[in-house]
Enzyme design. Structure first.
Site, PDB file in Angstrom:
ATOM      1  N   TRP A 250     -32.604 -12.465  13.947  1.00 50.53           N
ATOM      2  CA  TRP A 250     -31.403 -12.996  13.295  1.00 50.53           C
ATOM      3  C   TRP A 250     -31.609 -14.440  12.861  1.00 50.53           C
ATOM      4  CZ3 TRP A 250     -26.952 -11.279  11.326  1.00 50.53           C
ATOM      5  CH2 TRP A 250     -25.972 -12.228  11.028  1.00 50.53           C
ATOM      6  N   GLU A 251     -32.128 -15.255  13.767  1.00 53.17           N
ATOM      7  CA  GLU A 251     -32.297 -16.682  13.480  1.00 53.17           C
ATOM      8  C   GLU A 251     -33.276 -16.943  12.343  1.00 53.17           C
ATOM      9  OE1 GLU A 251     -30.831 -19.374  14.779  1.00 53.17           O
ATOM     10  OE2 GLU A 251     -29.606 -18.331  16.254  1.00 53.17           O
TER      11      GLU A 251
END
Length: 397
Positions: A250-251
């Protein structure tokens, strides 16, 4: 790393109310950095002053931001909201006489693609990362508080992560667990039975789960993950490996972004908004690495923890440029700031989000992003730890 649009939403609430957002002591507070200009009516391309101007409404639906002393397109207000005084509001809050409630913003069509959230937002940052240091002398300036009654894991000196093919021999490094260990999720064996084939399948499954299109990871990315997740990250089970992978996917926008997209396009804006008195002159500390390390105090802590010196504070750009360093800071942050949380140890995925970006995604306006992280985790977990039941608790619920 905090996305600029998420930062606007979080800080706008505080600015509207005339207070700073705060977190449980002794966490440092966010310093106000977004300064709406109620009197400004600029147009795209007009001259601005980066030292005074930040964000204004171009019209009822869109915002401009000052970058390189020129007004450029920034974000659009979401459907059903209007722009007033540099923030987006729900109309009913403006007409009711009650304090206005700020609304989310969405990236403008011309804004760069950004990591996370189906590539519609910049990568989000850790709660610890999203806050600049407390005033000098405060313990919170160098370390966030540990969870009550839980000692943080020892910091392991790592000079260079290995991207070599993992050995077939069982690991004896810190964090390796035996079968049926208390942290759950398939402990024991070499890398808990996780292979590059499973790693690649997990990335693909996570991507599909949020309707994204992440590319297949490289062999060096897989090998760095497998070779170092125990020794550098302290990861002790296949379940914890799934938590870590879902969060860094996600990051980093599917392992594509080792540096905040928006800050590559708007470096002057980011330099101003991530600025603290402790910064090395001429250096910036926006999100870098696969976990998007942010703020000077996190760079210096990671540097001392990994190398025993301040090299990353002096050369923060190396976190994005060097593959080994991008992984090293990500494993360091997980080991030092995330995995010791009791909720994480109990297998509650929400607790890991809370440690990484709780201010925005658990208690702020970006809970939809936390839910997408969990959706990704649910796709990764059965590949890494068949039979494990995902637990959502620890963030917004």
């Amino acid at each position: 790393m905090v996305s600029m649009t998420s930062a606007v939403a979080l800080l706008a609430i505080a600015l509207t109310a005339g207070v700073q957002p705060s977190y449980a002591s002794p966490q440092p507070q966010i310093q106000g950095t977004i300064v709406p200009r109620a009197d400004a009516k600029p147009a795209l391309g007009d001259v601005c002053d980066i030292n005074k101007d930040r964000i204004v409404c171009a019209d009822e639906k869109s915002m401009l931001i000052c970058d390189r002393n020129e007004w450029v397109q920034f974000s659009n207000c979401t459907l059903g909201t209007v722009c007033r005084d540099g923030n987006c509001y729900y109309p009913e809050s403006l007409s009711s006489g009650a304090p206005a409630a700020t609304a989310p913003v969405t990236p403008a069509a011309s804004a760069p693609p950004a990591a996370g959230s189906s590539n519609t937002k910049a990568p989000s940052s850790s709660l610890a990362q999203s806050q600049p240091p407390a005033p000098s002398g405060s313990a919170a300036a160098s370390k966030p508080a540990s969870s009550p009654g839980v000692a943080p894991p020892p910091t392991t000196a790592v000079t260079k992560l290995s991207s070599a093919q993992p050995s077939a021999a069982p690991s004896t490094s810190a964090g390796g667990g035996g079968g049926g260990n208390e942290s759950g999720g398939g402990g024991g064996g070499d890398n808990f039975g996780i292979t590059c084939d499973k790693f690649n399948k997990a990335v693909s499954a996570a991507s599909s789960a949020i309707s994204n299109s992440y590319p297949a990871p490289s062999s060096s990315q897989c090998n760095a993950f497998l070779k170092n997740m125990k020794s550098a990250g302290g990861i002790a089970s296949s379940r914890e490996a799934a938590m870590f992978l879902a969060n860094i996917l996600w990051e980093s926008d599917g392992l594509r972004a080792k540096e905040e997209y928006d800050c590559q396009k708007l470096p002057d804006w980011c330099a101003q908004n991530y600025k603290t008195p402790e910064d090395v002159p001429g250096k910036t500390y926006w999100g870098r690495g696969y976990i998007q390390l942010t703020w000077h105090y996190n760079y210096i802590d990671a540097s001392k923890g990994l190398y025993g010196d301040d090299r990353l504070a002096n050369s923060p750009e190396q976190v994005a440029k060097d593959e080994d360093t991008a992984w090293a800071v990500s494993f360091w942050f997980w080991r030092d700031r995330v995995r010791s949380d009791p909720g994480v140890q109990a297998g509650n995925f929400g607790a890991s989000i809370n440690k990484i970006n709780g201010g925005l995604e658990c208690r702020g306006s970006a809970q939809d992003k936390a839910k997408k992280r969990y959706t990704m985790y649910k796709a990764v977990l059965p590949i890494f730890a068949p039979g494990e039941t995902p637990k959502e608790a620890g963030c917004y619920n």
